[in-house]
Design a protein around this motif. Structure first.
Motif, mmCIF file in Angstrom:
data_model
loop_
_atom_site.group_PDB
_atom_site.id
_atom_site.type_symbol
_atom_site.label_atom_id
_atom_site.label_comp_id
_atom_site.label_asym_id
_atom_site.label_seq_id
_atom_site.Cartn_x
_atom_site.Cartn_y
_atom_site.Cartn_z
ATOM 1 N N SER A 1 0.844 -1.196 0.000
ATOM 2 C CA SER A 1 0.000 0.000 0.000
ATOM 3 C C SER A 1 0.881 1.248 0.000
ATOM 4 C CB SER A 1 -0.929 0.002 1.209
ATOM 5 O OG SER A 1 -0.180 0.031 2.407
ATOM 6 N N LYS A 2 0.347 2.306 -0.561
ATOM 7 C CA LYS A 2 1.072 3.571 -0.645
ATOM 8 C C LYS A 2 0.813 4.401 0.609
ATOM 9 C CE LYS A 2 2.746 3.675 -4.972
ATOM 10 N NZ LYS A 2 4.078 4.154 -5.386
ATOM 11 N N LYS A 3 1.837 5.065 1.101
ATOM 12 C CA LYS A 3 1.705 5.964 2.248
ATOM 13 C C LYS A 3 2.162 7.357 1.831
ATOM 14 C CE LYS A 3 2.584 2.216 5.531
ATOM 15 N NZ LYS A 3 1.181 2.036 5.879
ATOM 16 N N GLY A 4 1.482 8.352 2.361
ATOM 17 C CA GLY A 4 1.837 9.715 2.018
ATOM 18 C C GLY A 4 1.570 10.681 3.154
ATOM 19 N N TYR A 5 2.043 11.905 2.991
ATOM 20 C CA TYR A 5 1.806 12.928 3.999
ATOM 21 C C TYR A 5 1.764 14.298 3.319
ATOM 22 C CZ TYR A 5 6.811 14.051 3.746
ATOM 23 O OH TYR A 5 8.055 14.425 3.309
ATOM 24 N N ARG A 6 1.091 15.241 3.983
ATOM 25 C CA ARG A 6 1.015 16.625 3.526
ATOM 26 C C ARG A 6 1.681 17.539 4.541
ATOM 27 N NH1 ARG A 6 -4.258 16.499 4.484
ATOM 28 N NH2 ARG A 6 -4.164 18.737 4.816
ATOM 29 N N ILE A 7 2.297 18.605 4.049
ATOM 30 C CA ILE A 7 2.904 19.609 4.919
ATOM 31 C C ILE A 7 1.938 20.779 5.051
ATOM 32 C CG2 ILE A 7 4.835 21.197 5.242
ATOM 33 C CD1 ILE A 7 6.585 19.252 3.695
ATOM 34 N N ASN A 8 1.745 21.255 6.270
ATOM 35 C CA ASN A 8 0.745 22.269 6.610
ATOM 36 C C ASN A 8 1.221 23.662 6.222
ATOM 37 O OD1 ASN A 8 -1.231 23.853 7.758
ATOM 38 N ND2 ASN A 8 -1.042 23.000 9.805
ATOM 39 N N GLN B 1 9.862 23.210 7.568
ATOM 40 C CA GLN B 1 11.072 22.452 7.254
ATOM 41 C C GLN B 1 11.072 21.122 7.995
ATOM 42 O OE1 GLN B 1 13.209 23.613 4.883
ATOM 43 N NE2 GLN B 1 11.643 25.206 4.699
ATOM 44 N N VAL B 2 10.525 20.096 7.353
ATOM 45 C CA VAL B 2 10.395 18.786 7.996
ATOM 46 C C VAL B 2 11.652 17.960 7.781
ATOM 47 C CG1 VAL B 2 7.893 18.830 7.718
ATOM 48 C CG2 VAL B 2 9.299 17.730 5.966
ATOM 49 N N SER B 3 11.801 16.933 8.592
ATOM 50 C CA SER B 3 12.979 16.073 8.510
ATOM 51 C C SER B 3 12.802 14.920 7.528
ATOM 52 C CB SER B 3 13.292 15.499 9.903
ATOM 53 O OG SER B 3 12.220 14.688 10.363
ATOM 54 N N PRO C 1 1.509 13.238 -7.249
ATOM 55 C CA PRO C 1 1.080 14.049 -8.397
ATOM 56 C C PRO C 1 -0.033 15.028 -8.040
ATOM 57 C CG PRO C 1 1.222 11.726 -8.998
ATOM 58 C CD PRO C 1 1.410 11.796 -7.513
ATOM 59 N N VAL C 2 0.077 16.237 -8.567
ATOM 60 C CA VAL C 2 -0.963 17.269 -8.533
ATOM 61 C C VAL C 2 -1.105 17.965 -7.168
ATOM 62 C CG1 VAL C 2 -3.419 17.772 -8.888
ATOM 63 C CG2 VAL C 2 -2.272 16.076 -10.342
ATOM 64 N N ILE C 3 -1.072 17.219 -6.078
ATOM 65 C CA ILE C 3 -1.395 17.766 -4.757
ATOM 66 C C ILE C 3 -0.233 18.625 -4.240
ATOM 67 C CG2 ILE C 3 -2.142 17.243 -2.418
ATOM 68 C CD1 ILE C 3 -4.082 16.286 -4.575
ATOM 69 N N PRO C 4 -0.464 19.883 -3.866
ATOM 70 C CA PRO C 4 0.628 20.719 -3.356
ATOM 71 C C PRO C 4 1.098 20.265 -1.981
ATOM 72 C CG PRO C 4 -1.476 21.870 -3.196
ATOM 73 C CD PRO C 4 -1.748 20.615 -3.953
ATOM 74 N N ASN C 5 2.400 20.394 -1.743
ATOM 75 C CA ASN C 5 3.004 20.093 -0.433
ATOM 76 C C ASN C 5 2.703 18.673 0.030
ATOM 77 O OD1 ASN C 5 3.860 22.867 -0.181
ATOM 78 N ND2 ASN C 5 1.757 23.374 0.405
ATOM 79 N N VAL D 1 2.558 18.154 9.831
ATOM 80 C CA VAL D 1 2.301 17.162 8.782
ATOM 81 C C VAL D 1 1.038 16.374 9.124
ATOM 82 C CG1 VAL D 1 4.746 16.928 8.165
ATOM 83 C CG2 VAL D 1 3.751 15.390 9.865
ATOM 84 N N TYR D 2 0.439 15.821 8.071
ATOM 85 C CA TYR D 2 -0.729 14.952 8.244
ATOM 86 C C TYR D 2 -0.511 13.712 7.384
ATOM 87 C CZ TYR D 2 -5.554 13.593 9.116
ATOM 88 O OH TYR D 2 -6.673 12.916 9.531
#
Length: 461
Positions: A33-40, A47-49, A57-61, A79-80
């Protein structure tokens, strides 16, 4: 090895043909399965580690990768963690600052946090969740994200309809579904699946959407999404919406060839069903997802039932009151020490008090009869001759560069999350923001070089 239900296998062999169906089954059974996160974008420090080389693709941050709930990036609401495919419905709704937006089935909050970023603290986000336990998680995630303009509710969609007739510019319905798109990451979804369950989900989706349409303004936008492949819950639902409420099925342009079109022949052969989108796990974006975007007519024919006036006979809630001069002075003694973001600059005129809780409301709730968990930004609590700032205020203050900060070491970071007092070497006194690796975590209070811990008990490890 994942064992797919026999009825599920036969169903998709018939719909897709054996070759395409076997590709789907292989993706579910054998591919991770794919895992992802967004930066707030609402936070000052972004500045995340984590590795930020693999963009979704397409989604900002937004990036591929796994994060930990123990990391300061998560604790601070920077992050989320979210399935990459699940990021698209909130992107597609494209909320504009100043609009009124409803996320009707909002928990745990991934889509609500993304919509809040789009609104940029202007306008109104109503985030609703019918389950009390999931609504609690929704509230925690929105507060952690630093959202100031959310009304968080825990009620049935049909109850909201009576309070918000033709009220919202945009509504997102990420509907409860049979969860076929989650099979490779959730064994329980497989065990629970049956064709009967698919049809029960369809019935529930129609009920939820009937309520949603009543709350949409003329020419308003409805985005519908599921995490299932089932045509009964996807194309057939959109066909039903189009026929029953005369909603127009809008095209969605994403600029990527990794997303498939909906299938008109899986419903009533309406060619506009090809405007809907299907995210198959074989395309390697994320898990299974379906998204449609629709528009209500300028003059909807559907009659409205219920209004806020009908509820006047119900028992009124306790009134919200404005603070007096003495209370303003107590609050100002704390707030004036920090750099306030624009959403808080007019707190003196905007804030209200309810049961000693000081907050800036996102929405006037006078005469509103819904279960409200939170309204706007809670600044803190008035106690005898003093004001104690709240955790949500700390999360909102992270939108601005701050100076009254205690930076923790690795050991004291763990102690802070445990709720322990910490010995500090500082000239600061009184309430301060507490951070680790420049990520603001919450409040503390310094006296005699000891940091008293104000990290909320319910969030402690």
């Amino acid at each position: 090895m994942i064992k797919l239900p026999d009825d599920f296998v036969r169903k998709y062999q018939k719909l897709l043909g054996k070759d395409e169906a076997n590709k789907l089954f292989t993706a579910i059974k054998s591919q991770p399965s794919k895992k992802g996160y967004r930066i707030n974008s609402l936070k000052e420090n972004k500045q995340v580690s984590y590795n930020t080389q693999s963009h979704i693709p397409v989604i900002p941050n937004a990036f591929y990768g796994e994060i930990s709930g123990h990391d300061p990036e998560w604790i601070s609401g920077t992050v989320y963690s979210q399935d990459p495919s699940a990021m698209f419905p909130s992107y597609i709704i494209n909320a504009k600052p100043g609009e009124r937006v409803l996320d009707l089935c909002a928990a745990p909050g991934g889509k609500s946090t993304a919509i809040a970023e789009q609104l940029q603290s202007r306008g109104l986000l109503v985030a609703n969740e019918i389950s009390p336990s999931r609504a609690k998680v929704l509230r925690e995630n929105l507060e952690r994200w630093g959202v100031t303009n959310a009304l968080i509710t825990n009620d049935k969609p049909e109850n909201l309809t009576r309070q918000f007739p033709r009220f919202f510019d945009k509504i997102l319905v990420d509907a409860p579904c049979s969860g076929e798109g989650m099979f490779r990451k959730d064994q329980q979804a497989i065990e629970y699946w049956s064709q009967d369950y698919v049809m029960k989900c369809q019935e529930r989706q129609k009920k939820i959407l009937t309520a949603a349409v009543k709350m949409l303004k003329p020419e308003g936008t409805l985005v519908y999404s599921t995490c299932t492949f089932s045509p009964e819950e996807n194309e057939e639902i959109i066909s039903w919406l189009s026929q029953k409420f005369e909603l127009e099925i809008l095209p969605i342009e994403l600029g990527t060839n990794q997303v498939a079109k909906g299938q008109p022949n899986w419903a009533d052969h309406n060619k506009k069903l090809a405007n809907t989108l299907r995210f198959w796990p074989t395309a390697a974006i994320g898990e299974g997802q379906f998204v449609a975007k629709l528009k209500l007519p300028a003059k909807p024919e559907m009659s409205m039932t219920g209004s806020r006036k009908e509820n006047k006979k119900r028992k009124r809630r306790l009134a919200n009151i404005a603070p007096n001069k003495a209370e303003i002075k107590l609050i100002a003694a704390i707030l004036d020490q920090f750099n306030l973001p624009s959403a808080l600059l007019n707190w003196r005129s905007d804030c209200l008090i309810r049961n000693n809780h000081v907050f800036i409301p996102a929405q006037d709730t006078t005469g509103l009869h819904v279960r409200i968990l939170a309204n706007g930004t809670e600044l803190g609590l008035l106690k005898k001759n003093r004001f104690e700032p709240g955790h949500q205020l700390a999360m909102v203050l992270a939108a601005q560069k701050q100076t009254r900060i205690i930076n923790l070491t690795a050991n004291s970071y763990t102690s802070y999350l445990h709720g322990e007092a910490i010995k500090v070497n500082t000239d600061l006194k009184g309430f301060v923001l507490v951070s680790y690796h420049n990520f603001i975590l919450g409040f503390g209070k310094v006296a005699n070089q000891v940091l008293k811990n104000y990290y909320p008990k319910g969030l402690r490890f």
